[in-house]
Design a protein around this motif. Structure first.
Motif, PDB file in Angstrom:
ATOM      1  N   GLU A  51       0.839  -1.200   0.000  1.00  0.00           N
ATOM      2  CA  GLU A  51       0.000   0.000   0.000  1.00  0.00           C
ATOM      3  C   GLU A  51       0.875   1.251   0.000  1.00  0.00           C
ATOM      4  N   SER A  52       1.888   1.231   0.862  1.00  0.00           N
ATOM      5  CA  SER A  52       2.750   2.411   0.920  1.00  0.00           C
ATOM      6  C   SER A  52       3.598   2.516  -0.345  1.00  0.00           C
ATOM      7  N   GLU A  53       3.933   1.363  -0.915  1.00  0.00           N
ATOM      8  CA  GLU A  53       4.716   1.354  -2.148  1.00  0.00           C
ATOM      9  C   GLU A  53       3.913   1.951  -3.309  1.00  0.00           C
ATOM     10  N   LEU A  54       2.635   1.577  -3.366  1.00  0.00           N
ATOM     11  CA  LEU A  54       1.791   2.040  -4.471  1.00  0.00           C
ATOM     12  C   LEU A  54       1.373   3.495  -4.288  1.00  0.00           C
ATOM     13  N   PHE A  55       0.875   3.798  -3.100  1.00  0.00           N
ATOM     14  CA  PHE A  55       0.251   5.115  -2.918  1.00  0.00           C
ATOM     15  C   PHE A  55       1.129   6.091  -2.144  1.00  0.00           C
ATOM     16  N   GLY A  56       2.242   5.606  -1.637  1.00  0.00           N
ATOM     17  CA  GLY A  56       3.155   6.484  -0.893  1.00  0.00           C
ATOM     18  C   GLY A  56       2.702   6.682   0.543  1.00  0.00           C
ATOM     19  N   HIS A  57       3.558   7.272   1.365  1.00  0.00           N
ATOM     20  CA  HIS A  57       3.174   7.583   2.734  1.00  0.00           C
ATOM     21  C   HIS A  57       3.802   8.910   3.139  1.00  0.00           C
ATOM     22  N   VAL A  58       3.198   9.494   4.163  1.00  0.00           N
ATOM     23  CA  VAL A  58       3.770  10.749   4.654  1.00  0.00           C
ATOM     24  C   VAL A  58       4.735  10.423   5.791  1.00  0.00           C
ATOM     25  N   LYS A  59       5.570  11.353   6.081  1.00  0.00           N
ATOM     26  CA  LYS A  59       6.555  11.149   7.142  1.00  0.00           C
ATOM     27  C   LYS A  59       5.835  10.912   8.473  1.00  0.00           C
ATOM     28  N   GLY A  60       6.209   9.856   9.167  1.00  0.00           N
ATOM     29  CA  GLY A  60       5.605   9.541  10.461  1.00  0.00           C
ATOM     30  C   GLY A  60       4.298   8.778  10.378  1.00  0.00           C
ATOM     31  N   ALA A  61       3.962   8.303   9.175  1.00  0.00           N
ATOM     32  CA  ALA A  61       2.687   7.593   9.000  1.00  0.00           C
ATOM     33  C   ALA A  61       2.663   6.302   9.815  1.00  0.00           C
ATOM     34  N   PHE A  62       3.781   5.672   9.948  1.00  0.00           N
ATOM     35  CA  PHE A  62       3.871   4.454  10.749  1.00  0.00           C
ATOM     36  C   PHE A  62       5.288   4.354  11.325  1.00  0.00           C
ATOM     37  N   THR A  63       5.465   3.411  12.220  1.00  0.00           N
ATOM     38  CA  THR A  63       6.772   3.280  12.864  1.00  0.00           C
ATOM     39  C   THR A  63       7.844   3.028  11.814  1.00  0.00           C
ATOM     40  N   GLY A  64       8.846   3.824  11.839  1.00  0.00           N
ATOM     41  CA  GLY A  64       9.931   3.646  10.876  1.00  0.00           C
ATOM     42  C   GLY A  64       9.798   4.529   9.648  1.00  0.00           C
ATOM     43  N   ALA A  65       8.648   5.206   9.508  1.00  0.00           N
ATOM     44  CA  ALA A  65       8.473   6.078   8.340  1.00  0.00           C
ATOM     45  C   ALA A  65       9.136   7.421   8.630  1.00  0.00           C
ATOM     46  N   VAL A  66      10.468   7.406   8.618  1.00  0.00           N
ATOM     47  CA  VAL A  66      11.199   8.622   8.983  1.00  0.00           C
ATOM     48  C   VAL A  66      11.213   9.636   7.844  1.00  0.00           C
ATOM     49  N   THR A  67      10.997   9.140   6.644  1.00  0.00           N
ATOM     50  CA  THR A  67      10.881  10.079   5.505  1.00  0.00           C
ATOM     51  C   THR A  67       9.601   9.752   4.744  1.00  0.00           C
ATOM     52  N   GLY A  68       9.145  10.672   3.966  1.00  0.00           N
ATOM     53  CA  GLY A  68       7.956  10.431   3.148  1.00  0.00           C
ATOM     54  C   GLY A  68       8.315   9.638   1.903  1.00  0.00           C
ATOM     55  N   ASN A  69       7.304   9.038   1.293  1.00  0.00           N
ATOM     56  CA  ASN A  69       7.520   8.277   0.062  1.00  0.00           C
ATOM     57  C   ASN A  69       6.391   8.646  -0.902  1.00  0.00           C
ATOM     58  N   ILE A  70       6.739   9.054  -2.091  1.00  0.00           N
ATOM     59  CA  ILE A  70       5.669   9.549  -2.970  1.00  0.00           C
ATOM     60  C   ILE A  70       4.859   8.411  -3.607  1.00  0.00           C
ATOM     61  N   GLY A  71       5.393   7.221  -3.626  1.00  0.00           N
ATOM     62  CA  GLY A  71       4.628   6.078  -4.125  1.00  0.00           C
ATOM     63  C   GLY A  71       4.690   5.943  -5.640  1.00  0.00           C
ATOM     64  N   MET A  72       4.420   4.704  -6.095  1.00  0.00           N
ATOM     65  CA  MET A  72       4.558   4.376  -7.512  1.00  0.00           C
ATOM     66  C   MET A  72       3.552   5.128  -8.390  1.00  0.00           C
ATOM     67  N   PHE A  73       2.343   5.321  -7.861  1.00  0.00           N
ATOM     68  CA  PHE A  73       1.330   5.984  -8.675  1.00  0.00           C
ATOM     69  C   PHE A  73       1.753   7.407  -9.029  1.00  0.00           C
ATOM     70  N   ARG A  74       2.336   8.096  -8.032  1.00  0.00           N
ATOM     71  CA  ARG A  74       2.769   9.465  -8.319  1.00  0.00           C
ATOM     72  C   ARG A  74       4.035   9.479  -9.147  1.00  0.00           C
ATOM     73  N   LEU A 116      -7.432   0.534  -5.031  1.00  0.00           N
ATOM     74  CA  LEU A 116      -7.038   0.609  -6.434  1.00  0.00           C
ATOM     75  C   LEU A 116      -8.234   0.979  -7.306  1.00  0.00           C
ATOM     76  N   LEU A 117      -9.367   0.402  -6.965  1.00  0.00           N
ATOM     77  CA  LEU A 117     -10.586   0.684  -7.733  1.00  0.00           C
ATOM     78  C   LEU A 117     -10.929   2.170  -7.663  1.00  0.00           C
ATOM     79  N   SER A 118     -10.798   2.735  -6.463  1.00  0.00           N
ATOM     80  CA  SER A 118     -11.138   4.152  -6.334  1.00  0.00           C
ATOM     81  C   SER A 118     -10.147   5.023  -7.104  1.00  0.00           C
ATOM     82  N   VAL A 119      -8.884   4.582  -7.166  1.00  0.00           N
ATOM     83  CA  VAL A 119      -7.895   5.343  -7.951  1.00  0.00           C
ATOM     84  C   VAL A 119      -8.247   5.268  -9.426  1.00  0.00           C
ATOM     85  N   LEU A 120      -8.621   4.079  -9.869  1.00  0.00           N
ATOM     86  CA  LEU A 120      -8.960   3.912 -11.279  1.00  0.00           C
ATOM     87  C   LEU A 120     -10.180   4.750 -11.644  1.00  0.00           C
ATOM     88  N   ASP A 121     -11.132   4.837 -10.721  1.00  0.00           N
ATOM     89  CA  ASP A 121     -12.353   5.576 -11.007  1.00  0.00           C
ATOM     90  C   ASP A 121     -12.140   7.087 -10.958  1.00  0.00           C
TER      91      ASP A 121
END
Lengths: 117, 472
Positions: free
Chosen positions: B206-229, B252-257
């Motif tokens: 999920e984080s790989e596809l859609f990315g995450h913001v900094k601090g979203a979960f333990t260990g998320a020290v930096t943000g990730n923009i994700g594959m979709f972006r 994924l369905l909501s992204v496609l729509d």
């Protein structure tokens, strides 16, 4: 004998393949046999128009620009094609009945510049 | 000053238009022709003086100017507009044209006409078409009718922007096809991002596809923009989509729509413009029936479906691919001119390739490495080719040596085993016997006496068995 004219509003449609309306008039001895029939097509298609011309046993097709392929097809089916006609379809029909309509003609009324299309 | 006056008062204006190497038409505010340049006169077959005052659309006979809507729009918006279309000339020729429409203004800034430039794009179109066809075929080898169908479908699919679902067995080239579709599409200059949905656990994916913001979960020290972006304006290729978990399928369905999504832990909606190409080796329809794949997502992905044929169904492609890969690996090893012996080819042509092109490639690589000379014989082929399929799983020793000739063994079982063993059916003795009879009949050209002799049976036995299996 029948004449088919591809139309757009009151004018001969500029393109055969993009015409969605046609009028089919039956005539005998340069006289119309009743009111011309008007057909509205569900979609624009040159093939469909060729098909209509054959099924209706039309002797002459009056149209605007037509591709060589469709022109040759209709000619092969022994249908006379008067193409690249620019002008009002009523005038074109009258001239076609009198056998005076020529391919590529620009009928004078079209030059008014007040045509509503 | 009105444009008509300009045309009349400045004689050089027409000469200026004639100097332009494209068709040029000037229309007045009533959309009637004022003048055509010499190039357009030649293109259309009309003289400028003959058509002056006639509606531009009747003369140009272009396809996009439906009831002059485009011309009217340009006059109203006063902005330039360009698009591709075609015209039909008086000589009944259809010419693809690139139109550029520009609104002309008088000295008070009011619209006084339209300048239309028509660029003949027939030459460009032909080149584009050839290049397009080549780019699709460059990466993928195949001349079989089955592959021709795939190529035909690909050239259609690359011209659209809709989602594509590629299905097929493993090793049939789904990744290559997806990349070729991207390369030949309008998005070719934009990124092509491949994500293997089966390779990562759900949370990570999920984080790989859609990315995450900094601090979203333990260990998320930096943000990730994700594959979709990352794939914005380009194409995202979701391979093994059948392995995607149900919660992610919803997202994924909501992204496609909507082409919008929230990154993990984010509160700001992200908008992306991405074309989705998905691939799977599973039957998504049966996955839907079993409740493992969302029906709505299946229909959303299945807009355009491209099935890839397995290698065993591609007539004549096995030889082509074998030669190609052997040449490729031979050249790499510094041994040019390597080729398969006729006996090895006989084996390889009859093998069923459950791993498809990937397996064939590996066989060619193995053979190129093992073979010491230039001719690859049976002894240089991987030994597993000569084992029955079921024995591969439990690592049984080799049942039949490929070097054993049929003449040395007369038992009917051996005749089947003499071929690459994977060809043998695993559905029990009945299936195997049936297959043996069919093979014998095929080899004897339908002659039952010869077939019976090959099988070591009497003619009556063969007849009885043919009746039994309803072959006769």
């Amino acid at each position: 004998m029948k004449i088919m004219i591809t139309t757009r509003g009151d004018f001969v449609s500029p393109r055969f393949d993009l015409s969605s309306e046609v009028i089919i008039a039956t005539y005998y001895d340069q006289q119309l046999m009743g009111e011309p029939r008007s057909l509205i097509l569900a979609e624009v298609s040159a093939e469909m128009l060729c098909d209509i011309a054959i099924k209706e046993q039309v002797a002459c097709v009056v149209c605007g620009g037509i591709e060589e392929e469709h022109y040759q097809f209709l000619s092969w089916k022994k249908i006379k094609v008067i193409d690249a006609v620019i002008g009002a379809c009523s005038d074109a029909l009258q001239l076609a009945l009198e056998n005076k309509l020529k391919p590529g003609v620009i009928l004078p009324e079209i030059r008014t510049g007040k045509v509503v299309t | 000053m009105k444009i008509e006056s300009v045309l009349q008062s400045i004689p050089v204006f027409n000469e200026l238009l004639d100097g332009i190497p494209h068709g040029v038409a000037v229309l007045d505010t009533n959309l009637c022709v004022l003048t055509l340049n010499r190039f357009l006169e030649a293109m259309l077959g009309y003289n400028s003086d003959d058509v002056r005052g006639v509606y531009g659309d009747f003369i140009l006979r272009s396809n996009p100017s439906f009831r002059n809507q485009v011309y009217k729009q340009v006059l109203e918006s006063r902005e330039s507009h360009s698009f591709d279309g075609d015209i039909i000339t008086r000589r009944r020729k259809k010419i693809p044209v690139h139109f550029t429409l520009t609104c002309l203004h008088d000295d008070k800034g009011r619209p006084s006409g339209i300048l239309i430039v028509l660029e003949d794009s027939s030459v460009v179109k032909v080149e584009d078409y050839i290049h397009h066809e080549e780019s699709i075929r460059n990466d993928i080898l195949g001349h079989s009718p089955q592959m021709e169908k795939v190529f035909e479908l690909m050239s259609v699919l690359s011209r659209t922007d809709a989602s594509v679902l590629i299905t097929g067995e493993t090793g049939t080239g789904k990744d290559l096809i997806a990349e070729a579709l991207h390369k030949s599409s309008q998005r070719a200059r934009q990124p092509f991002v491949k994500v293997n949905c089966g390779a990562l656990p759900e949370a990570l994916l999920e984080s790989e596809l859609f990315g995450h913001v900094k601090g979203a979960f333990t260990g998320a020290v930096t943000g990730n923009i994700g594959m979709f972006r990352l794939a914005h304006k380009g194409t995202i290729f979701l391979t093994e989509i059948g392995d995607l978990s149900l919660p992610l399928q919803v997202k994924l369905l909501s992204v496609l729509d909507d082409q919008e999504f929230f990154p993990v832990g984010g509160s700001k909606k992200m908008r992306v413009d991405v074309r989705v190409i998905a691939a799977t080796h599973r039957s998504l329809r049966s996955e839907v029936h079993q409740g493992r794949f969302r029906e709505d997502l299946f229909y959303r992905l299945n807009v355009l479906h491209l099935p890839t044929p397995p290698l065993r169904e591609r007539d004549g492609d096995i030889r082509l691919l074998l030669d190609h890969f052997l040449r490729h690996f031979g050249t790499k090893l510094g041994r040019r001119g390597m080729h398969f012996s006729s006996q090895a080819l006989k084996y390889l042509n009859r093998y069923s390739y459950p791993g498809n092109v990937r397996e064939l490639r590996n066989i060619a690589e193995y053979s190129a490495n093992i073979c010491q000379g230039k001719i690859v014989g049976i002894k240089d082929l991987p030994q597993y080719l000569f084992r029955p399929l079921d024995s591969l799983s439990d690592s049984q020793p080799v049942l039949v040596s490929p070097n054993v000739s049929i003449k040395e063994k007369q038992t009917p079982v051996f005749e089947v085993q003499e071929k690459p063993a994977v060809v043998t059916r695993t559905g029990g003795w009945a299936d195997m016997e049936k297959q043996m009879m069919l093979d014998a009949l095929r080899e004897s050209g339908g002659n039952r006496s010869k077939a019976a002799e090959k099988l070591g049976w009497g003619r009556t036995t063969l007849w009885r068995k043919l009746k039994k299996y309803k072959i006769a």
